[in-house]
Scaffold this motif. Structure first.
Motif, PDB file in Angstrom:
ATOM      1  N   ARG A 120    -105.704  85.639 -23.351  1.00  0.00           N
ATOM      2  CA  ARG A 120    -105.200  85.815 -21.992  1.00  0.00           C
ATOM      3  C   ARG A 120    -106.334  86.169 -21.029  1.00  0.00           C
ATOM      4  O   ARG A 120    -106.321  85.747 -19.871  1.00  0.00           O
ATOM      5  CB  ARG A 120    -104.118  86.887 -21.972  1.00  0.00           C
ATOM      6  CG  ARG A 120    -102.847  86.462 -22.679  1.00  0.00           C
ATOM      7  CD  ARG A 120    -101.805  87.566 -22.693  1.00  0.00           C
ATOM      8  NE  ARG A 120    -100.572  87.137 -23.344  1.00  0.00           N
ATOM      9  CZ  ARG A 120     -99.525  87.918 -23.542  1.00  0.00           C
ATOM     10  NH1 ARG A 120     -99.560  89.178 -23.126  1.00  0.00           N
ATOM     11  NH2 ARG A 120     -98.444  87.461 -24.144  1.00  0.00           N
ATOM     12  N   ARG A 121    -107.303  86.945 -21.503  1.00  0.00           N
ATOM     13  CA  ARG A 121    -108.449  87.257 -20.643  1.00  0.00           C
ATOM     14  C   ARG A 121    -109.236  85.997 -20.316  1.00  0.00           C
ATOM     15  O   ARG A 121    -109.754  85.848 -19.201  1.00  0.00           O
ATOM     16  CB  ARG A 121    -109.363  88.285 -21.317  1.00  0.00           C
ATOM     17  CG  ARG A 121    -108.833  89.707 -21.277  1.00  0.00           C
ATOM     18  CD  ARG A 121    -109.923  90.711 -21.610  1.00  0.00           C
ATOM     19  NE  ARG A 121    -110.417  90.551 -22.965  1.00  0.00           N
ATOM     20  CZ  ARG A 121    -109.936  91.194 -24.021  1.00  0.00           C
ATOM     21  NH1 ARG A 121    -108.934  92.054 -23.866  1.00  0.00           N
ATOM     22  NH2 ARG A 121    -110.445  91.008 -25.223  1.00  0.00           N
ATOM     23  N   THR A 124    -107.639  83.954 -17.468  1.00  0.00           N
ATOM     24  CA  THR A 124    -107.659  84.598 -16.153  1.00  0.00           C
ATOM     25  C   THR A 124    -109.068  84.974 -15.707  1.00  0.00           C
ATOM     26  O   THR A 124    -109.239  85.558 -14.633  1.00  0.00           O
ATOM     27  CB  THR A 124    -106.791  85.868 -16.151  1.00  0.00           C
ATOM     28  OG1 THR A 124    -107.247  86.768 -17.171  1.00  0.00           O
ATOM     29  CG2 THR A 124    -105.331  85.522 -16.408  1.00  0.00           C
ATOM     30  N   LYS A 129    -113.678  80.138 -17.063  1.00  0.00           N
ATOM     31  CA  LYS A 129    -112.244  80.136 -17.375  1.00  0.00           C
ATOM     32  C   LYS A 129    -111.943  79.097 -18.448  1.00  0.00           C
ATOM     33  O   LYS A 129    -112.429  77.967 -18.391  1.00  0.00           O
ATOM     34  CB  LYS A 129    -111.441  79.844 -16.104  1.00  0.00           C
ATOM     35  CG  LYS A 129    -109.929  79.997 -16.252  1.00  0.00           C
ATOM     36  CD  LYS A 129    -109.200  79.596 -14.994  1.00  0.00           C
ATOM     37  CE  LYS A 129    -109.561  80.470 -13.816  1.00  0.00           C
ATOM     38  NZ  LYS A 129    -109.048  81.853 -13.964  1.00  0.00           N
ATOM     39  N   THR A 301     -99.987  83.719 -11.516  1.00  0.00           N
ATOM     40  CA  THR A 301     -99.778  83.601 -12.957  1.00  0.00           C
ATOM     41  C   THR A 301     -99.657  82.137 -13.354  1.00  0.00           C
ATOM     42  O   THR A 301     -99.675  81.242 -12.508  1.00  0.00           O
ATOM     43  CB  THR A 301     -98.528  84.375 -13.387  1.00  0.00           C
ATOM     44  OG1 THR A 301     -97.384  83.843 -12.692  1.00  0.00           O
ATOM     45  CG2 THR A 301     -98.668  85.851 -13.043  1.00  0.00           C
ATOM     46  N   HIS A 302     -99.523  81.885 -14.656  1.00  0.00           N
ATOM     47  CA  HIS A 302     -99.518  80.504 -15.148  1.00  0.00           C
ATOM     48  C   HIS A 302     -98.657  80.421 -16.417  1.00  0.00           C
ATOM     49  O   HIS A 302     -98.672  81.351 -17.240  1.00  0.00           O
ATOM     50  CB  HIS A 302    -100.962  80.082 -15.476  1.00  0.00           C
ATOM     51  CG  HIS A 302    -101.150  78.609 -15.579  1.00  0.00           C
ATOM     52  ND1 HIS A 302    -100.695  77.870 -16.662  1.00  0.00           N
ATOM     53  CD2 HIS A 302    -101.763  77.718 -14.752  1.00  0.00           C
ATOM     54  CE1 HIS A 302    -101.020  76.593 -16.488  1.00  0.00           C
ATOM     55  NE2 HIS A 302    -101.664  76.478 -15.337  1.00  0.00           N
ATOM     56  N   ALA A 305     -99.879  81.400 -20.024  1.00  0.00           N
ATOM     57  CA  ALA A 305     -99.934  82.759 -20.566  1.00  0.00           C
ATOM     58  C   ALA A 305     -98.832  83.014 -21.584  1.00  0.00           C
ATOM     59  O   ALA A 305     -98.872  84.004 -22.309  1.00  0.00           O
ATOM     60  CB  ALA A 305     -99.858  83.786 -19.442  1.00  0.00           C
ATOM     61  N   ARG A 325    -107.231  79.996 -10.303  1.00  0.00           N
ATOM     62  CA  ARG A 325    -105.908  80.197 -10.859  1.00  0.00           C
ATOM     63  C   ARG A 325    -105.840  79.808 -12.330  1.00  0.00           C
ATOM     64  O   ARG A 325    -106.378  78.766 -12.703  1.00  0.00           O
ATOM     65  CB  ARG A 325    -104.929  79.333 -10.049  1.00  0.00           C
ATOM     66  CG  ARG A 325    -103.520  79.755 -10.148  1.00  0.00           C
ATOM     67  CD  ARG A 325    -102.518  78.867  -9.450  1.00  0.00           C
ATOM     68  NE  ARG A 325    -101.294  79.031 -10.209  1.00  0.00           N
ATOM     69  CZ  ARG A 325    -100.878  78.166 -11.110  1.00  0.00           C
ATOM     70  NH1 ARG A 325    -101.495  77.036 -11.306  1.00  0.00           N
ATOM     71  NH2 ARG A 325     -99.809  78.442 -11.814  1.00  0.00           N
ATOM     72  N   PRO A 326    -105.159  80.655 -13.157  1.00  0.00           N
ATOM     73  CA  PRO A 326    -104.533  81.934 -12.804  1.00  0.00           C
ATOM     74  C   PRO A 326    -105.560  83.050 -12.749  1.00  0.00           C
ATOM     75  O   PRO A 326    -106.562  83.020 -13.469  1.00  0.00           O
ATOM     76  CB  PRO A 326    -103.553  82.156 -13.957  1.00  0.00           C
ATOM     77  CG  PRO A 326    -104.227  81.508 -15.129  1.00  0.00           C
ATOM     78  CD  PRO A 326    -104.921  80.297 -14.576  1.00  0.00           C
ATOM     79  N   CYS A 327    -105.296  84.029 -11.922  1.00  0.00           N
ATOM     80  CA  CYS A 327    -106.202  85.175 -11.816  1.00  0.00           C
ATOM     81  C   CYS A 327    -105.625  86.411 -12.479  1.00  0.00           C
ATOM     82  O   CYS A 327    -106.291  87.431 -12.591  1.00  0.00           O
ATOM     83  CB  CYS A 327    -106.524  85.459 -10.347  1.00  0.00           C
ATOM     84  SG  CYS A 327    -105.082  85.952  -9.370  1.00  0.00           S
ATOM     85  N   SER A 328    -104.363  86.324 -12.899  1.00  0.00           N
ATOM     86  CA  SER A 328    -103.679  87.505 -13.428  1.00  0.00           C
ATOM     87  C   SER A 328    -102.595  87.082 -14.405  1.00  0.00           C
ATOM     88  O   SER A 328    -101.957  86.046 -14.230  1.00  0.00           O
ATOM     89  CB  SER A 328    -103.069  88.302 -12.268  1.00  0.00           C
ATOM     90  OG  SER A 328    -102.268  89.355 -12.743  1.00  0.00           O
ATOM     91  N   ILE A 329    -102.399  87.884 -15.428  1.00  0.00           N
ATOM     92  CA  ILE A 329    -101.315  87.630 -16.382  1.00  0.00           C
ATOM     93  C   ILE A 329     -99.973  88.028 -15.785  1.00  0.00           C
ATOM     94  O   ILE A 329     -98.968  87.332 -15.943  1.00  0.00           O
ATOM     95  CB  ILE A 329    -101.555  88.391 -17.697  1.00  0.00           C
ATOM     96  CG1 ILE A 329    -102.789  87.837 -18.410  1.00  0.00           C
ATOM     97  CG2 ILE A 329    -100.330  88.279 -18.613  1.00  0.00           C
ATOM     98  CD1 ILE A 329    -102.677  86.380 -18.808  1.00  0.00           C
TER      99      ILE A 329
END
Length: 364
Positions: A120-121, A124, A129, A301-302, A305, A325-329
């Motif tokens: 996941r890291r 994001t 990426k 989010t995406h 994830a 994108r994504p920048c966050s879970i």
């Protein structure tokens, strides 16, 4: 010999708890002689209390009654009286880790979820990426039970029987103008009408489609489908402000929270929708549990994830490709660009087109 009895722990959030439903339902059906108890917060009870004969529910108020170490020790003592034979921690946070520690000391079979944080890291990361599909929460939950010795083939359609939930459980305020009594049963006034749900809010700004754009979506839908009923889902001060305003502007709109008081009632209503429009939020998962198609909007989010709703497809997920994108879970990080282009660049026409595609399939 003790009867097999599995304790399943998942305190929050509602969307993550909802994602456990297809897994626990399948586990219960495939192992009918095994007792299963879901330990969660009280709001989740409607998701499990009628799920299967061998599934029970225990409420744990971990923010008040069972707060802190003393509270968790009290909760542990309460749990040990239930004579569990296996512990499935689907949460893996400090509270559940503490309970796992106590159960491990008591020589119980204990397993916990792998959240695949490294993967996941990577998806994001601001640099280098690696946008690759991560295991879904459903897969992660299944793996916990497999390590406990229970292989599961998920087979789940809806928490309700075919035809949806019992409309007679909805209050008369919801019935007036929308439903009528026919032969002792609540039925739609116009069986040919379309019923569209919209849940425009989420826990974080990075997952919320801008309200002016959502209003335009509603405007286009009411113009193109003047006989449709549009049900607005969500609870809170901000939700009520927008929902009441839209309900005045567009007579087809109904602020659901003004009529329904329980999650069970909302689920019943969802089960009779033709389509739900939702963010990456709990309502996406709740609607998915009723077996209806969901058009979902993804910003920060995406789906990669692993949080797509059960039975839903990425073909109905609206998103734009951006290098950031994504920048966050979970959508809680501030936008690094400052403009939330991931949401603002999704045109209302694209949203309406996706909804109309599903509605056309329903007609046929």
């Amino acid at each position: 010999m003790k009867k097999e009895h599995i304790l399943v722990i998942r305190f929050s959030s509602l969307g993550d708890v909802a994602m456990a439903v297809p897994v626990i339902y399948s586990l219960a059906r495939q192992y009918p002689d095994v007792r299963i108890t879901m330990l969660s917060r009280g709001y989740a009870r409607p998701l499990f209390e009628d799920l299967a004969p061998n599934v029970g529910f225990m409420e744990a108020d971990v923010k008040h009654e069972y707060r802190g170490i003393r509270g968790l020790n009290a909760l542990y003592r309460r749990l040990t009286a239930k004579q569990f034979t296996a512990i499935a921690d689907l949460h893996n946070v400090l509270r559940s880790e503490f309970l796992r520690l106590r159960f491990n000391m008591g020589r119980y079979r204990v397993e916990h979820i792998n959240k695949h944080r490294r993967g996941r890291r990577r998806i994001t990361s601001a640099q280098h990426k690696r946008l690759t599909q991560q295991p879904s929460s459903f897969q992660n939950y299944v793996e916990v039970f497999e390590r406990l010795g229970y292989s599961i083939n998920i087979q789940f359609t809806s928490i309700f029987p075919k035809g949806g939930g019992d409309l007679s459980q909805l209050p008369s305020s919801m019935v007036n103008g929308q439903w009528s009594m026919v032969n002792g049963q609540w039925s739609m006034v116009n069986l040919q009408s379309l019923n569209i749900g919209i849940a425009p809010f989420a826990a974080h700004k990075g997952k919320i489609y801008p309200m002016p754009l959502m209003r335009e979506v509603i405007s286009q839908l009411t113009s193109q489908h003047p006989q449709a009923h549009i049900y607005l889902f969500g609870r809170g001060e901000q939700e009520d402000i927008y929902f009441d305003e839209w309900s005045k502007q567009f007579p087809q709109c109904v602020n659901v929270s003004r009529h329904l008081t329980t999650l069970r009632q909302e689920l019943i209503l969802m089960s009779h929708l033709n389509v739900m429009l939702s963010m990456d939020s709990a309502n996406m998962h709740l609607a998915s549990l009723t077996g209806i198609p969901v058009v979902s909007i993804w910003g920060a989010t995406h789906p990669y994830a692993g949080f797509m709703g059960w039975g839903q497809t990425t073909a109905n997920a609206l998103q734009v490709d951006l290098p950031c994108r994504p920048c966050s879970i979970f959508g809680q990080k501030p936008c690094m660009r400052g403009d939330y282009a991931c949401l603002n660049n999704i045109k209302p026409e694209s949203v309406v087109e996706k909804i109309n595609t599903i509605l056309e399939n329903v007609k046929h």
